[in-house]
Design a protein around this motif. Sequence first.
Motif, PDB file in Angstrom:
ATOM      1  N   PRO A  55       0.814  -1.223   0.000  1.00 26.43           N
ATOM      2  CA  PRO A  55       0.000   0.000   0.000  1.00 26.43           C
ATOM      3  C   PRO A  55       0.848   1.273   0.000  1.00 26.43           C
ATOM      4  N   GLN A  56       1.959   1.250   0.718  1.00 24.06           N
ATOM      5  CA  GLN A  56       2.827   2.425   0.754  1.00 24.06           C
ATOM      6  C   GLN A  56       3.474   2.669  -0.602  1.00 24.06           C
ATOM      7  N   TRP A  57       3.866   1.596  -1.277  1.00 24.30           N
ATOM      8  CA  TRP A  57       4.469   1.726  -2.610  1.00 24.30           C
ATOM      9  C   TRP A  57       3.431   2.262  -3.598  1.00 24.30           C
ATOM     10  N   ALA A  58       2.213   1.745  -3.540  1.00 30.75           N
ATOM     11  CA  ALA A  58       1.147   2.217  -4.437  1.00 30.75           C
ATOM     12  C   ALA A  58       0.893   3.708  -4.226  1.00 30.75           C
ATOM     13  N   ALA A  59       0.894   4.153  -2.972  1.00 25.59           N
ATOM     14  CA  ALA A  59       0.690   5.576  -2.678  1.00 25.59           C
ATOM     15  C   ALA A  59       1.847   6.408  -3.216  1.00 25.59           C
ATOM     16  N   HIS A  60       3.061   5.925  -3.081  1.00 23.19           N
ATOM     17  CA  HIS A  60       4.238   6.641  -3.603  1.00 23.19           C
ATOM     18  C   HIS A  60       4.148   6.777  -5.119  1.00 23.19           C
ATOM     19  N   VAL A  61       3.822   5.686  -5.792  1.00 22.97           N
ATOM     20  CA  VAL A  61       3.716   5.704  -7.254  1.00 22.97           C
ATOM     21  C   VAL A  61       2.628   6.677  -7.688  1.00 22.97           C
ATOM     22  N   ALA A  62       1.479   6.665  -7.009  1.00 25.97           N
ATOM     23  CA  ALA A  62       0.379   7.572  -7.354  1.00 25.97           C
ATOM     24  C   ALA A  62       0.798   9.028  -7.174  1.00 25.97           C
ATOM     25  N   THR A  63       1.503   9.322  -6.101  1.00 34.34           N
ATOM     26  CA  THR A  63       1.974  10.689  -5.857  1.00 34.34           C
ATOM     27  C   THR A  63       2.954  11.127  -6.930  1.00 34.34           C
ATOM     28  N   GLN A  64       3.861  10.248  -7.298  1.00 40.28           N
ATOM     29  CA  GLN A  64       4.840  10.577  -8.335  1.00 40.28           C
ATOM     30  C   GLN A  64       4.153  10.764  -9.689  1.00 40.28           C
ATOM     31  N   ASP A  65       3.157   9.925  -9.979  1.00 36.95           N
ATOM     32  CA  ASP A  65       2.416  10.068 -11.238  1.00 36.95           C
ATOM     33  C   ASP A  65       1.702  11.412 -11.292  1.00 36.95           C
ATOM     34  N   THR A  66       1.053  11.806 -10.182  1.00 43.59           N
ATOM     35  CA  THR A  66       0.344  13.082 -10.120  1.00 43.59           C
ATOM     36  C   THR A  66       1.298  14.245 -10.345  1.00 43.59           C
ATOM     37  N   ALA A  67       2.493  14.133  -9.811  1.00 42.78           N
ATOM     38  CA  ALA A  67       3.495  15.191  -9.968  1.00 42.78           C
ATOM     39  C   ALA A  67       4.242  15.073 -11.300  1.00 42.78           C
ATOM     40  N   ASP A  68       3.868  14.081 -12.105  1.00 41.72           N
ATOM     41  CA  ASP A  68       4.506  13.817 -13.395  1.00 41.72           C
ATOM     42  C   ASP A  68       6.013  13.600 -13.236  1.00 41.72           C
ATOM     43  N   GLU A  69       6.356  12.841 -12.200  1.00 42.36           N
ATOM     44  CA  GLU A  69       7.755  12.514 -11.929  1.00 42.36           C
ATOM     45  C   GLU A  69       7.913  10.997 -11.907  1.00 42.36           C
ATOM     46  N   SER A  70       9.127  10.550 -12.143  1.00 44.02           N
ATOM     47  CA  SER A  70       9.379   9.111 -12.080  1.00 44.02           C
ATOM     48  C   SER A  70       9.505   8.685 -10.618  1.00 44.02           C
ATOM     49  N   VAL A  71       9.339   7.400 -10.385  1.00 41.85           N
ATOM     50  CA  VAL A  71       9.428   6.896  -9.020  1.00 41.85           C
ATOM     51  C   VAL A  71      10.847   7.085  -8.497  1.00 41.85           C
ATOM     52  N   ASP A  72      10.941   7.277  -7.204  1.00 36.82           N
ATOM     53  CA  ASP A  72      12.229   7.471  -6.539  1.00 36.82           C
ATOM     54  C   ASP A  72      12.305   6.425  -5.432  1.00 36.82           C
ATOM     55  N   VAL A  73      12.941   5.299  -5.733  1.00 34.41           N
ATOM     56  CA  VAL A  73      13.003   4.189  -4.790  1.00 34.41           C
ATOM     57  C   VAL A  73      13.688   4.620  -3.499  1.00 34.41           C
ATOM     58  N   GLU A  74      14.769   5.361  -3.610  1.00 31.96           N
ATOM     59  CA  GLU A  74      15.505   5.795  -2.421  1.00 31.96           C
ATOM     60  C   GLU A  74      14.630   6.654  -1.513  1.00 31.96           C
ATOM     61  N   ALA A  75      13.918   7.625  -2.088  1.00 37.24           N
ATOM     62  CA  ALA A  75      13.031   8.483  -1.285  1.00 37.24           C
ATOM     63  C   ALA A  75      11.919   7.655  -0.645  1.00 37.24           C
ATOM     64  N   PHE A  76      11.379   6.701  -1.401  1.00 42.37           N
ATOM     65  CA  PHE A  76      10.334   5.839  -0.848  1.00 42.37           C
ATOM     66  C   PHE A  76      10.852   5.075   0.363  1.00 42.37           C
ATOM     67  N   LEU A  77      11.998   4.439   0.214  1.00 37.15           N
ATOM     68  CA  LEU A  77      12.539   3.626   1.299  1.00 37.15           C
ATOM     69  C   LEU A  77      12.828   4.465   2.538  1.00 37.15           C
ATOM     70  N   ARG A  78      13.345   5.660   2.345  1.00 41.14           N
ATOM     71  CA  ARG A  78      13.637   6.540   3.484  1.00 41.14           C
ATOM     72  C   ARG A  78      12.345   6.978   4.190  1.00 41.14           C
ATOM     73  N   SER A  79      11.226   6.971   3.465  1.00 42.29           N
ATOM     74  CA  SER A  79       9.958   7.422   4.049  1.00 42.29           C
ATOM     75  C   SER A  79       9.233   6.333   4.842  1.00 42.29           C
ATOM     76  N   VAL A  80       9.629   5.088   4.669  1.00 43.70           N
ATOM     77  CA  VAL A  80       8.947   3.967   5.320  1.00 43.70           C
ATOM     78  C   VAL A  80       9.366   3.882   6.788  1.00 43.70           C
ATOM     79  N   ASP A  81       8.376   3.790   7.663  1.00 44.77           N
ATOM     80  CA  ASP A  81       8.631   3.671   9.102  1.00 44.77           C
ATOM     81  C   ASP A  81       8.401   2.227   9.543  1.00 44.77           C
ATOM     82  N   LYS A  82       9.428   1.429   9.456  1.00 45.49           N
ATOM     83  CA  LYS A  82       9.374   0.022   9.871  1.00 45.49           C
ATOM     84  C   LYS A  82      10.600  -0.246  10.740  1.00 45.49           C
ATOM     85  N   PRO A  83      10.466  -0.125  12.054  1.00 45.69           N
ATOM     86  CA  PRO A  83      11.617  -0.385  12.933  1.00 45.69           C
ATOM     87  C   PRO A  83      12.181  -1.791  12.696  1.00 45.69           C
ATOM     88  N   GLY A  84      13.478  -1.860  12.607  1.00 45.09           N
ATOM     89  CA  GLY A  84      14.125  -3.151  12.392  1.00 45.09           C
ATOM     90  C   GLY A  84      14.294  -3.526  10.932  1.00 45.09           C
TER      91      GLY A  84
END
Length: 111
Positions: A55-84
């Motif tokens: 779900p988080q990846w789908a939201a990232h892709v949708a946001t990037q599509d709306t902004a007419d930008e390509s996906v940014d895997v690094e930015a996505f990963l840094r935004s994920v809050d998963k301890p451990g």
Amino acid sequence: MQLIQLERDDWNFFCPATGHPVFKDTGEPNASTVRGFWCNEVPEEPELLSAELQPQWAAHVATQDTADESVDVEAFLRSVDKPGWVAFEITSCGMACGPATSTTWTVLDLS
């Protein structure tokens, strides 16, 4: 999520929690800790994505599509809050680190 960047001249990548190779020779996940995998050749299509990240990846892709930008895997990963969970960005060089390089991102659950 923490992102660790590595440069390697081989494909030997071992899980720091289990000590097992992360991937089999065939490219399939070997370690039970793998939660996601992307390759720079097609970053918009992860080759492996756990149910927790979908779900988080789908939201990232949708946001990037709306902004007419390509996906940014690094930015996505840094935004994920998963301890451990830790993401490894691995840039591998071709023959003697010539012009052929490949970058992958692998998420491991180290908790």
